[in-house]
Scaffold this active site. Sequence first.
Site, PDB file in Angstrom:
ATOM      1  N   SER A   1      45.959  52.661  69.150  1.00  0.00           N
ATOM      2  CA  SER A   1      45.406  51.322  68.917  1.00  0.00           C
ATOM      3  C   SER A   1      46.526  50.451  68.346  1.00  0.00           C
ATOM      4  O   SER A   1      47.527  50.984  67.828  1.00  0.00           O
ATOM      5  CB  SER A   1      44.275  51.422  67.887  1.00  0.00           C
ATOM      6  OG  SER A   1      43.899  50.147  67.401  1.00  0.00           O
TER       7      SER A   1
ATOM      8  N   TYR B   1      40.132  54.594  60.118  1.00  0.00           N
ATOM      9  CA  TYR B   1      40.566  54.303  61.491  1.00  0.00           C
ATOM     10  C   TYR B   1      42.081  54.092  61.548  1.00  0.00           C
ATOM     11  O   TYR B   1      42.771  54.651  62.402  1.00  0.00           O
ATOM     12  CB  TYR B   1      39.817  53.061  61.992  1.00  0.00           C
ATOM     13  CG  TYR B   1      39.998  52.755  63.463  1.00  0.00           C
ATOM     14  CD1 TYR B   1      39.213  53.405  64.420  1.00  0.00           C
ATOM     15  CD2 TYR B   1      40.930  51.817  63.895  1.00  0.00           C
ATOM     16  CE1 TYR B   1      39.362  53.116  65.774  1.00  0.00           C
ATOM     17  CE2 TYR B   1      41.081  51.526  65.243  1.00  0.00           C
ATOM     18  CZ  TYR B   1      40.297  52.177  66.180  1.00  0.00           C
ATOM     19  OH  TYR B   1      40.452  51.886  67.518  1.00  0.00           O
TER      20      TYR B   1
HETATM   21  P1  NAD Z   1      33.329  53.498  73.275  1.00  0.00           P
HETATM   22  O1  NAD Z   1      32.365  53.677  72.138  1.00  0.00           O
HETATM   23  O2  NAD Z   1      32.908  52.729  74.458  1.00  0.00           O
HETATM   24  O3  NAD Z   1      33.862  54.917  73.749  1.00  0.00           O
HETATM   25  C1  NAD Z   1      34.045  55.990  72.862  1.00  0.00           C
HETATM   26  C2  NAD Z   1      33.848  57.245  73.644  1.00  0.00           C
HETATM   27  O4  NAD Z   1      34.005  58.354  72.758  1.00  0.00           O
HETATM   28  C3  NAD Z   1      32.432  57.341  74.240  1.00  0.00           C
HETATM   29  O5  NAD Z   1      32.502  57.911  75.532  1.00  0.00           O
HETATM   30  C4  NAD Z   1      31.728  58.270  73.275  1.00  0.00           C
HETATM   31  O6  NAD Z   1      30.672  58.982  73.903  1.00  0.00           O
HETATM   32  C5  NAD Z   1      32.870  59.190  72.903  1.00  0.00           C
HETATM   33  N1  NAD Z   1      32.651  59.930  71.663  1.00  0.00           N
HETATM   34  C6  NAD Z   1      32.282  59.468  70.448  1.00  0.00           C
HETATM   35  N2  NAD Z   1      32.127  60.476  69.592  1.00  0.00           N
HETATM   36  C7  NAD Z   1      32.414  61.608  70.282  1.00  0.00           C
HETATM   37  C8  NAD Z   1      32.406  62.979  69.958  1.00  0.00           C
HETATM   38  N3  NAD Z   1      32.071  63.421  68.722  1.00  0.00           N
HETATM   39  N4  NAD Z   1      32.721  63.877  70.918  1.00  0.00           N
HETATM   40  C9  NAD Z   1      33.031  63.467  72.176  1.00  0.00           C
HETATM   41  N5  NAD Z   1      33.045  62.178  72.545  1.00  0.00           N
HETATM   42  C10 NAD Z   1      32.731  61.266  71.604  1.00  0.00           C
HETATM   43  O7  NAD Z   1      34.639  52.869  72.603  1.00  0.00           O
HETATM   44  P2  NAD Z   1      36.000  52.384  73.270  1.00  0.00           P
HETATM   45  O8  NAD Z   1      36.190  51.015  72.781  1.00  0.00           O
HETATM   46  O9  NAD Z   1      36.041  52.663  74.710  1.00  0.00           O
HETATM   47  O10 NAD Z   1      37.056  53.334  72.504  1.00  0.00           O
HETATM   48  C11 NAD Z   1      37.754  54.386  73.151  1.00  0.00           C
HETATM   49  C12 NAD Z   1      39.051  54.654  72.406  1.00  0.00           C
HETATM   50  O11 NAD Z   1      39.875  53.493  72.470  1.00  0.00           O
HETATM   51  C13 NAD Z   1      38.861  54.985  70.932  1.00  0.00           C
HETATM   52  O12 NAD Z   1      39.789  55.984  70.526  1.00  0.00           O
HETATM   53  C14 NAD Z   1      39.178  53.665  70.256  1.00  0.00           C
HETATM   54  O13 NAD Z   1      39.633  53.847  68.944  1.00  0.00           O
HETATM   55  C15 NAD Z   1      40.281  53.150  71.164  1.00  0.00           C
HETATM   56  N6  NAD Z   1      40.495  51.698  71.076  1.00  0.00           N
HETATM   57  C16 NAD Z   1      39.507  50.815  71.413  1.00  0.00           C
HETATM   58  C17 NAD Z   1      39.770  49.452  71.313  1.00  0.00           C
HETATM   59  C18 NAD Z   1      38.735  48.403  71.714  1.00  0.00           C
HETATM   60  O14 NAD Z   1      38.939  47.213  71.421  1.00  0.00           O
HETATM   61  N7  NAD Z   1      37.644  48.751  72.384  1.00  0.00           N
HETATM   62  C19 NAD Z   1      41.001  49.002  70.862  1.00  0.00           C
HETATM   63  C20 NAD Z   1      41.976  49.938  70.507  1.00  0.00           C
HETATM   64  C21 NAD Z   1      41.708  51.286  70.631  1.00  0.00           C
END
Ligand code: NAD
Length: 272
Positions: free
Chosen positions: A154, A167
Site C-alpha cells: 500500500s 495497517y
Molecule cells: P476487499 O475487502 O475488497 O478485499 C479483501 C480480500 O481479502 C477479500 O477477498 C476478502 O474476502 C479477503 N480476506 C479478508 N480476510 C481474509 C481472511 N482472513 N482470509 C482470507 N481472505 C480474507 O479489499 P481491497 O481493497 O481489494 O484490498 C485488497 C488488498 O489491497 C489489501 O491487502 C489492502 O490492504 C490492499 N490495498 C487496498 C487499497 C484500496 O484503496 N482499496 C489501497 C492499498 C492497498
Amino acid sequence: MCANAAKRTRSCQPPHQSPEKSAVITGSNSGIGLGVAHELARAGANIVINSFTDREEDHALAASIAAEHGVTVRYIQADMSKPEQCRALIETAGACDILVNNAGIQYVAPIEEFPVDKWNAILAINLSSAFHTTAAALPMMRAKGWGRVVNIASAHGLTASPYKSAYVAAKHGIVGLSKVTALETAGAGITCNAVCPGYVLTPLVEAQIPDQMKTHNMDRETVIREVMLDRQPSRQFATTAQIGGTVVFLCSSAADQITGSTISVDGGWTAL
Ligand code: NAD
C-alpha cells in the site's frame, strides 16, 4: 497455454511464455485480488482464488473467470489469519509459480484505543499470512527455477496516516518481507516485489462513500475529490485492472531483474 485461444489477447504472452503457469492469489473473491485474478487469467495463467468463506457464489466466481478467459480456475477456502491454513492453501493448490499475497483488512482507531484483537488480526492477515504462504511456495518455485512473489502492500507501506497503526505497521512489514524474500531468492529465477496502491475503488472503499457524504454534507463527487483523494494528487482512483496489470508486468520476462522493489500505483501520493 490458454485453453480458449480465441479469447487470448496479446497480454496473454508476457508472464509466462511457456509452459503454462499457476497463480495463487490470496483474498481474491473481491476487489484488488479479483482484479489481479482476472488480469493473470487474461494473460494465460491458471488461477487459484481464495477467501475464508465457502459459499456457492465463491465457486461460481471461479467458474465465471474460467469461462471468460479460457483457463483453469479453482476456489480454495482458507483463512489467512491462520498459519496452518495459509500453508495448506499452497499445498492444496499443488502448484504455485506465481504467488500474490493480497488478503487484507483495515481498522481505524487511535493507538490508545486500538482493540488488541484488531491489531492481532491485521498483523496476521496483512503480514504474517504472506510469510507462511511464501515459505510454503518457495520450494515449489526453486524446484522449477522460476517464480514470482508479488505482495500487495500500500502507499501505507511507504508512508503513514494517523489512526492506522496496525495497517501501517503491517504494510511497512510486508515491504521489508518482500526485500528479504528477494535477497534470499536472488539468482534462483525467482523475484519478489511489493505493489503499493494508493486509493483503489473497490467495494470496500465504495461502501465508505455514503457515510462520508453524510458526515461532510457533500455530494459524491466532492467527497471523492476533497476527502478521500485529498492525498492522491491525480484526484483519481487507481483501478483493480491497473493493479492487476502491474502484477502481470512483474510476472513478465521484462521484470526478470526487478526484485526487492516497491512499485507505487498511487496517482503521485508518495511523490509528495
Ligand atoms: P476487499 O475487502 O475488497 O478485499 C479483501 C480480500 O481479502 C477479500 O477477498 C476478502 O474476502 C479477503 N480476506 C479478508 N480476510 C481474509 C481472511 N482472513 N482470509 C482470507 N481472505 C480474507 O479489499 P481491497 O481493497 O481489494 O484490498 C485488497 C488488498 O489491497 C489489501 O491487502 C489492502 O490492504 C490492499 N490495498 C487496498 C487499497 C484500496 O484503496 N482499496 C489501497 C492499498 C492497498
